[in-house]
Design a protein around this motif. Structure first.
Motif, mmCIF file in Angstrom:
data_model
loop_
_atom_site.group_PDB
_atom_site.id
_atom_site.type_symbol
_atom_site.label_atom_id
_atom_site.label_comp_id
_atom_site.label_asym_id
_atom_site.label_seq_id
_atom_site.Cartn_x
_atom_site.Cartn_y
_atom_site.Cartn_z
ATOM 1 N N ARG A 36 0.820 -1.212 0.000
ATOM 2 C CA ARG A 36 0.000 0.000 0.000
ATOM 3 C C ARG A 36 0.853 1.261 0.000
ATOM 4 O O ARG A 36 0.429 2.301 -0.491
ATOM 5 N N LYS A 37 2.048 1.163 0.531
ATOM 6 C CA LYS A 37 2.962 2.307 0.561
ATOM 7 C C LYS A 37 3.791 2.410 -0.716
ATOM 8 O O LYS A 37 4.629 3.299 -0.842
ATOM 9 N N GLY A 38 3.566 1.487 -1.652
ATOM 10 C CA GLY A 38 4.303 1.519 -2.914
ATOM 11 C C GLY A 38 5.640 0.813 -2.869
ATOM 12 O O GLY A 38 6.454 0.965 -3.785
ATOM 13 N N ASN A 39 5.875 0.042 -1.827
ATOM 14 C CA ASN A 39 7.135 -0.700 -1.728
ATOM 15 C C ASN A 39 7.017 -2.038 -2.447
ATOM 16 O O ASN A 39 5.957 -2.443 -2.885
ATOM 17 N N GLY A 128 21.458 -3.657 -4.860
ATOM 18 C CA GLY A 128 20.982 -2.956 -6.049
ATOM 19 C C GLY A 128 19.509 -2.619 -6.025
ATOM 20 O O GLY A 128 19.107 -1.523 -6.421
ATOM 21 N N TYR A 129 18.689 -3.550 -5.558
ATOM 22 C CA TYR A 129 17.237 -3.381 -5.630
ATOM 23 C C TYR A 129 16.604 -2.848 -4.341
ATOM 24 O O TYR A 129 15.563 -2.199 -4.390
ATOM 25 N N GLY A 130 17.174 -3.186 -3.223
ATOM 26 C CA GLY A 130 16.503 -2.961 -1.946
ATOM 27 C C GLY A 130 16.450 -1.511 -1.515
ATOM 28 O O GLY A 130 17.449 -0.793 -1.599
ATOM 29 N N GLN A 131 15.279 -1.101 -1.052
ATOM 30 C CA GLN A 131 15.075 0.229 -0.497
ATOM 31 C C GLN A 131 14.418 0.087 0.875
ATOM 32 O O GLN A 131 13.742 -0.900 1.158
ATOM 33 N N ALA A 132 14.611 1.092 1.724
ATOM 34 C CA ALA A 132 14.013 1.059 3.054
ATOM 35 C C ALA A 132 12.520 0.796 2.959
ATOM 36 O O ALA A 132 11.826 1.356 2.102
ATOM 37 N N ASN A 133 12.045 -0.111 3.810
ATOM 38 C CA ASN A 133 10.634 -0.501 3.929
ATOM 39 C C ASN A 133 10.139 -1.425 2.827
ATOM 40 O O ASN A 133 8.964 -1.787 2.813
ATOM 41 N N LEU A 153 21.042 -10.216 6.372
ATOM 42 C CA LEU A 153 21.904 -9.247 7.051
ATOM 43 C C LEU A 153 21.927 -7.923 6.294
ATOM 44 O O LEU A 153 21.765 -6.845 6.877
ATOM 45 N N VAL A 154 22.116 -7.996 4.976
ATOM 46 C CA VAL A 154 22.156 -6.773 4.167
ATOM 47 C C VAL A 154 20.788 -6.095 4.169
ATOM 48 O O VAL A 154 20.697 -4.858 4.253
ATOM 49 N N ALA A 155 19.731 -6.886 4.088
ATOM 50 C CA ALA A 155 18.383 -6.317 4.097
ATOM 51 C C ALA A 155 18.130 -5.537 5.378
ATOM 52 O O ALA A 155 17.590 -4.415 5.344
ATOM 53 N N SER A 159 17.440 -1.405 6.080
ATOM 54 C CA SER A 159 16.121 -1.083 6.647
ATOM 55 C C SER A 159 14.961 -1.689 5.869
ATOM 56 O O SER A 159 13.872 -1.108 5.821
ATOM 57 N N LEU A 160 15.185 -2.865 5.266
ATOM 58 C CA LEU A 160 14.079 -3.626 4.718
ATOM 59 C C LEU A 160 13.407 -4.400 5.850
ATOM 60 O O LEU A 160 14.047 -4.733 6.857
#
Length: 218
Positions: A36-39, A128-133, A153-155, A159-160
């Motif tokens: 719903r937040k576009g993530n 490369g792909y991951g963004q917070a939330n 760990l990277v996620a 902040s995923l």
């Protein structure tokens, strides 16, 4: 979502999963909130679990059990752009959510494995792909796969949100996930047999919440 018909149907078919009902509900709520937040949702796993990530993407990016017609405003936009083809697209395309299997790009997987390390095939993609939330759904029957642990760990560092789907013990993933679904088996084949109805239920819950799917006849 604890009283959702889809979750009740799962537990009716698999009573041994009853203890995981609240956790499955929590995972679905986390995913719905993120979408719903576009993530987006990123998924990883090995072997049969890698196939499961592709299977899940196929149920999320298009319809699963319900029709997902495009918003009327977008249908009109397509028709204005091209009267004939736009009308076909407006009628045929479906709403989806953003879900990416990190196990599906052979060229990228082999490049990372060759140039960096085989254990980093998922961690590098999250860089490369991951963004917070965003959400990472990590699947491992043992809970101890190194490339999945590195991805988690990277996620977390980026902040995923993290969801794990494992066997009974949870393995090392138990300490790495915001939400951990542990099915009641330790044998790889039996764990994987439980995983499919669990993630199908997640798809039903997501589709019901986001697109109004009718699951009353499950």
């Amino acid at each position: 979502m604890n009283d959702h018909p889809a979750l009740k149907a799962l537990i009716n078919r698999y009573p041994e999963l009853e203890s995981q009902g609240p956790v499955i509900s929590e995972a679905a709520s986390l995913l719905v909130h993120s979408f719903r937040k576009g993530n987006k949702l990123l998924l990883c796993g090995n072997g049969g679990s890698a196939s499961d990530t592709n299977h899940l993407v196929g149920e999320l990016v298009k319809s699963f059990e319900a029709k997902r017609p495009l918003p009327t405003s977008f249908q009109h936009k397509l028709k204005r752009m091209d009267e004939q083809r736009g009308a076909f697209l407006a009628k045929t395309l479906q709403q989806g959510v953003s879900a990416i299997s990190l196990a599906s790009n052979t060229a990228l997987l082999t490049a990372i494995s060759n140039d960096l390390s085989g254990d980093l095939i998922y961690a590098q993609q999250i860089m490369g792909y991951g963004q917070a939330n965003d959400v990472l759904l990590a699947i491992s029957s043992s809970g101890n796969s190194q490339n999945v642990l590195d991805a988690l760990l990277v996620a977390r560092a980026k902040s995923l949100k993290t969801i794990g789907l494992t066997g009974e013990t949870g393995g090392q993933m138990a300490a790495c996930c915001d939400v951990l679904i542990r099915v009641p088996a330790t044998s790889t084949r039996l764990v994987q047999e439980y995983h499919l109805p669990v993630y199908h239920t997640l798809c039903l819950l997501i589709e019901s919440e986001l697109f109004g799917a009718d699951v009353s006849d499950l």
